[in-house]
Each structure stands twice: as structure tokens, then as C-alpha cells.
Design an enzyme around this catalytic site. Structure first.
Site, PDB file in Angstrom:
ATOM      1  N   ASP A  37      -0.360   1.721   8.401  1.00  0.00           N
ATOM      2  CA  ASP A  37      -0.386   1.403   9.734  1.00  0.00           C
ATOM      3  C   ASP A  37       0.496   1.248  10.771  1.00  0.00           C
ATOM      4  O   ASP A  37       0.009   0.383  12.170  1.00  0.00           O
ATOM      5  CB  ASP A  37      -0.405  -0.387   8.946  1.00  0.00           C
ATOM      6  CG  ASP A  37      -1.789  -0.174   8.802  1.00  0.00           C
ATOM      7  OD1 ASP A  37      -2.407   0.110   8.196  1.00  0.00           O
ATOM      8  OD2 ASP A  37      -1.773  -2.109   7.834  1.00  0.00           O
ATOM      9  N   THR A  74       4.416   2.495   6.223  1.00  0.00           N
ATOM     10  CA  THR A  74       2.928   1.373   5.546  1.00  0.00           C
ATOM     11  C   THR A  74       1.653   2.819   6.662  1.00  0.00           C
ATOM     12  O   THR A  74       2.292   3.268   7.952  1.00  0.00           O
ATOM     13  CB  THR A  74       2.929   0.384   6.489  1.00  0.00           C
ATOM     14  OG1 THR A  74       1.204  -0.005   6.684  1.00  0.00           O
ATOM     15  CG2 THR A  74       3.879   0.148   7.572  1.00  0.00           C
ATOM     16  N   ASP A 120       5.200  -4.769   6.242  1.00  0.00           N
ATOM     17  CA  ASP A 120       5.747  -6.878   6.740  1.00  0.00           C
ATOM     18  C   ASP A 120       5.308  -7.737   5.378  1.00  0.00           C
ATOM     19  O   ASP A 120       6.693  -8.475   4.872  1.00  0.00           O
ATOM     20  CB  ASP A 120       4.309  -6.670   7.878  1.00  0.00           C
ATOM     21  CG  ASP A 120       3.152  -7.144   6.792  1.00  0.00           C
ATOM     22  OD1 ASP A 120       2.382  -6.782   6.381  1.00  0.00           O
ATOM     23  OD2 ASP A 120       2.405  -7.441   8.133  1.00  0.00           O
ATOM     24  N   ARG A 134      -6.608  -3.225   8.644  1.00  0.00           N
ATOM     25  CA  ARG A 134      -7.115  -4.549   8.687  1.00  0.00           C
ATOM     26  C   ARG A 134      -6.448  -5.450   9.485  1.00  0.00           C
ATOM     27  O   ARG A 134      -7.116  -6.018  10.125  1.00  0.00           O
ATOM     28  CB  ARG A 134      -6.335  -4.790   7.151  1.00  0.00           C
ATOM     29  CG  ARG A 134      -7.645  -6.400   7.121  1.00  0.00           C
ATOM     30  CD  ARG A 134      -7.972  -6.182   5.062  1.00  0.00           C
ATOM     31  NE  ARG A 134      -6.414  -5.828   5.045  1.00  0.00           N
ATOM     32  CZ  ARG A 134      -6.693  -6.273   3.219  1.00  0.00           C
ATOM     33  NH1 ARG A 134      -7.384  -5.470   2.499  1.00  0.00           N
ATOM     34  NH2 ARG A 134      -5.422  -5.501   2.417  1.00  0.00           N
ATOM     35  N   ARG A 194       0.871  -4.602  -5.068  1.00  0.00           N
ATOM     36  CA  ARG A 194       0.574  -6.051  -4.142  1.00  0.00           C
ATOM     37  C   ARG A 194       1.233  -7.529  -4.918  1.00  0.00           C
ATOM     38  O   ARG A 194      -0.090  -7.155  -5.560  1.00  0.00           O
ATOM     39  CB  ARG A 194      -0.296  -6.611  -3.294  1.00  0.00           C
ATOM     40  CG  ARG A 194      -0.636  -5.112  -2.038  1.00  0.00           C
ATOM     41  CD  ARG A 194      -1.952  -5.510  -1.382  1.00  0.00           C
ATOM     42  NE  ARG A 194      -2.591  -3.960  -0.200  1.00  0.00           N
ATOM     43  CZ  ARG A 194      -2.087  -3.438   0.336  1.00  0.00           C
ATOM     44  NH1 ARG A 194      -0.656  -3.866   0.800  1.00  0.00           N
ATOM     45  NH2 ARG A 194      -2.101  -2.496   0.634  1.00  0.00           N
ATOM     46  N   GLY A 242       0.400  -1.711  -0.073  1.00  0.00           N
ATOM     47  CA  GLY A 242      -0.164  -0.339  -0.003  1.00  0.00           C
ATOM     48  C   GLY A 242       0.463   0.800  -0.449  1.00  0.00           C
ATOM     49  O   GLY A 242       1.686   1.262   0.892  1.00  0.00           O
ATOM     50  N   ASP A 253       3.007  -0.652  11.977  1.00  0.00           N
ATOM     51  CA  ASP A 253       2.915  -2.317  12.642  1.00  0.00           C
ATOM     52  C   ASP A 253       3.831  -2.717  11.972  1.00  0.00           C
ATOM     53  O   ASP A 253       3.785  -4.311  12.121  1.00  0.00           O
ATOM     54  CB  ASP A 253       1.794  -3.279  11.742  1.00  0.00           C
ATOM     55  CG  ASP A 253       1.341  -3.346  10.405  1.00  0.00           C
ATOM     56  OD1 ASP A 253       2.146  -2.519   9.946  1.00  0.00           O
ATOM     57  OD2 ASP A 253       0.785  -3.983   9.919  1.00  0.00           O
TER      58      ASP A 253
HETATM   59  O1  F6P Z   1      -1.935  -1.637   4.881  1.00  0.00           O
HETATM   60  C1  F6P Z   1      -2.151  -0.467   4.663  1.00  0.00           C
HETATM   61  C2  F6P Z   1      -3.337  -0.336   4.315  1.00  0.00           C
HETATM   62  O2  F6P Z   1      -3.940   0.845   4.332  1.00  0.00           O
HETATM   63  C3  F6P Z   1      -4.138  -1.168   5.551  1.00  0.00           C
HETATM   64  O3  F6P Z   1      -4.314   0.214   6.493  1.00  0.00           O
HETATM   65  C4  F6P Z   1      -6.001  -2.086   4.809  1.00  0.00           C
HETATM   66  O4  F6P Z   1      -6.322  -2.545   5.134  1.00  0.00           O
HETATM   67  C5  F6P Z   1      -5.380  -2.287   2.853  1.00  0.00           C
HETATM   68  O5  F6P Z   1      -3.241  -1.356   3.483  1.00  0.00           O
HETATM   69  C6  F6P Z   1      -5.986  -1.865   2.246  1.00  0.00           C
HETATM   70  O6  F6P Z   1      -5.246  -2.278   0.985  1.00  0.00           O
HETATM   71  P1  F6P Z   1      -6.142  -2.286  -0.669  1.00  0.00           P
HETATM   72  O7  F6P Z   1      -5.064  -0.638  -0.771  1.00  0.00           O
HETATM   73  O8  F6P Z   1      -4.946  -3.118  -1.426  1.00  0.00           O
HETATM   74  O9  F6P Z   1      -7.436  -2.192  -0.566  1.00  0.00           O
END
Ligand code: F6P
Length: 326
Positions: free
Chosen positions: A132, A130, A107, A176, A76, A15, A134
Site C-alpha cells: 500500500d 506493505t 502500519d 483499502r 493479522r 499482509g 501508506d
Molecule cells: O495492506 C495490504 C492490503 O493488500 C490492502 O491493500 C488490502 O486492502 C488488504 O491488504 C487486504 O487484506 P487481506 O489479504 O487480509 O484481505
């Protein structure tokens, strides 16, 4: 990596996070300052496997420091997870004379970087980016501060309406698998309740506190809910709360609005430091590591460990929420 005929490669993966561009700029300028060529691979590992690289020089990264997203694009990659994907990527890196690769991402990207290390002999260094936050091995990840402030601005606005209409608002923020944004924005935004995936939510107790607060004279409430708190999403949580309290929550899902936007000063500075330090780590011969900023010190930690370790939420803040929400 002392051989200056070798190139440093850089990619962004997973992301997007505000500050990724600042990190790219720092990697490019630090590496060229050190005498290396730099190649940027586009769309993360997908672009690496497809040999979609561009030469980057100091002028290629002008005027990007203040921009969200990533000039290198991101993805991704599913294909990369397989051994074949890593072997293909290793071949591309060798063909370009790359001696060190900087992976800017979260991660999942670090798990990919660690896997690539088994197929390729060059140095691999991760830069944690990120929203997040995390990833263990760094106090904060690039993008977290900006996302937090974006969400906070939205909650401040919602508070005006919640107060004017004397309503219960339920705000879903990203995360998430982690509640870092929820806990931080809930604290800074004065939320009554914060629901995070790291803590089992007792909705009966949560509802009872919301009702008790009304009885004590509170006319509005804000509940912040992390995306990953409940598999069925914020609307399902709202229905459950409505059944238990009789209040009809107004649901706002902030979603991807938290991912873009101009990075905060704090994210730009963190990205600049970590990007440059990643190049220093490559120069010093480190590999299979990520860079981090822990209590103001730049440190290296194992990529595998940082991708596997679960970073914990601040327990003091978690306990404090209900005290402050009185
Ligand atoms: O990892 C970052 C993040 O924004 C999370 O908080 C979220 O759950 C996820 O990516 C959403 O991913 P995508 O943009 O692939 O739907």
C-alpha cells in the site's frame, strides 16, 4: 545492543509484500555477521505469543531473495492487540534471551510493535513492508514497486482489449485506505480517471469528462479505482458511471494477484538496505523506531508517529491526470 549473548528476533506481520523475504535474509545475515544468534518467529505476533520460533542462520535464508510471500508466514493478529498478548510475547522473547526484535510489516504491525514496547524492555525496530505504500517515514515501502508493476502489466493488457472493443474498463486495484497504487498505476498506465479514497470523488464530473472525451474522438477509456474509494466496491461505481454515461463499464478486480510474485530489483534492494539498517539500529541501541529510505538516505522515525501519520499522495500527479487524459 552490545551484548552478543543476546539474540535478534525477526517476524513478518500483516499482509504479505514482495520483498519480505529479501528483508528477512538481510536481517539474518547482518545480525549473524555482527555475532548475534537469530530467531525467526512464524505467523507474525500469533507465532511470537505461541513461542513458535526457529533458529535462523545464513544458510537458512539461501535462495529466498527472489521469492514473494514470506518464509516466516504472516498473520493479522487480533489477540496480540490486548495487553495480555503483549505480556505473553514479552515473556517468550525474554525466555529466548532476545535483546532486539525486527518487525517487518505495515502500519497495523507497527502499532503492535509500539504496544509491545510498553511490556518489553528489548529494542524494537520496524521495517516498512506493505504494497500500500501508506507509511510515512519512508518514501517507499517494500512491495509497493512490485505490486505497482504487476497491476501495470494487467492494465496494459486490458488496454489492448479496451482499444479493440472500444470500451470503458474499470479496474479496481488494492488499497483499502490508500490510493498510492491507484495513482501510480493510473499514471503509468494512462488512465482517464483515477479514483482514490484520499479525494472525494465527484462521479457526475467524472462521467461528464468520459462522455466529453468520447465526443472528442476517444474510443476507449480506463478508469482506475482504489479498493477503498467506495465502500460498495468497483461494481457499484460501475453502475453509477453507467447510469450517468450510458457506457457499460467492464469491471476487473485485480485483488490479491498484486500481493504475490517475485519482487522487483528495486524492492529487493530496498528490502536489503532496510533489513540491514534495522540490525544496525538495534546494535546502536535505538528502539520504538522504524527504518526508512528518504531521498536516498537511511533514516529512523518514531514507530508511533509513522503508524499514526497519514502519508499524502503526490498532489502534482493528482492534478496532472486530467490534463494528460485529454
Ligand atoms: O495492506 C495490504 C492490503 O493488500 C490492502 O491493500 C488490502 O486492502 C488488504 O491488504 C487486504 O487484506 P487481506 O489479504 O487480509 O484481505
Amino acid at each position: 545492543m552490545t551484548d552478543k549473548t543476546k539474540a535478534v528476533a525477526v517476524l513478518t506481520s500483516g499482509g504479505d509484500a514482495p520483498g519480505m523475504n529479501a528483508a528477512i535474509r538481510s536481517v539474518v545475515r547482518m545480525a549473524t555477521h555482527g555475532g548475534y544468534r537469530v530467531i525467526g518467529f512464524q505467523r507474525g505476533y500469533d507465532g511470537l505469543m505461541a513461542d513458535d520460533g526457529i533458529e535462523l542462520e545464513p544458510r537458512s535464508v539461501s535462495n529466498i531473495l527472489q521469492r514473494g510471500g514470506t518464509i516466516l508466514k504472516t498473520a493479522r493478529s487480533i489477540e496480540f492487540q490486548a495487553d495480555k498478548g503483549c505480556a505473553q510475547a514479552a515473556q517468550v522473547l525474554d525466555a529466548h534471551g532476545v535483546g532486539g526484535l525486527v518487525v517487518i510489516g505495515g502500519d497495523g504491525s507497527f502499532r503492535g510493535a509500539h504496544a509491545l514496547g510498553r511490556a518489553w524492555t528489548g529494542a524494537i525496530v520496524g521495517v516498512p513492508a506493505t504494497i500500500d505504500n501508506d507509511i510515512s517515514g519512508t518514501d517507499e515501502t517494500i512491495g509497493f514497486d512490485t505490486a505497482l508493476n504487476t497491476a501495470l502489466e494487467a492494465i496494459d493488457r486490458l488496454r489492448d482489449t479496451a482499444s479493440a472493443h472500444e470500451r470503458l474498463f474499470l479496474v479496481e486495484v488494492m488499497g483499502r485506505h490508500s490510493g498510492f497504487i491507484a495513482l501510480a498505476v493510473g499514471t503509468a498506465g494512462g488512465a482517464e480517471e483515477i479514483l482514490v479514497p484520499e479525494v472525494d470523488t465527484d462521479l457526475d464530473a467524472c462521467a461528464a469528462r468520459l462522455v466529453a472525451a468520447r465526443e472528442k474522438g476517444k474510443t476507449m477509456s480506463i478508469v482506475v479505482c482504489a479498493e477503498g474509494e467506495n465502500q460498495s466496491g468497483a461494481f457499484a461505481v460501475a453502475r453509477e458511471l453507467e447510469q450517468r454515461t450510458g457506457f457499460v463499464p467492464t469491471v476487473t478486480v485485480l485483488g490479491h494477484i498484486q500481493r504475490g510474485g517475485r519482487p522487483s530489483a528495486r524492492d529487493r534492494i530496498l528490502a536489503t538496505k532496510l533489513g540491514a539498517f534495522a540490525v544496525t539500529a538495534i546494535q546502536r541501541g535505538s528502539t520504538d523506531v522504524m527504518v526508512g529510505d528518504v531521498r536516498g538516505e537511511l533514516v529512523l522515525s518514531s514507530l508511533e508517529k509513522s503508524a499514526a501519520d497519514k502519508k499524502g499522495l503526490d498532489p502534482f500527479l493528482l492534478e496532472l491526470i486530467q490534463v494528460l487524459a485529454q
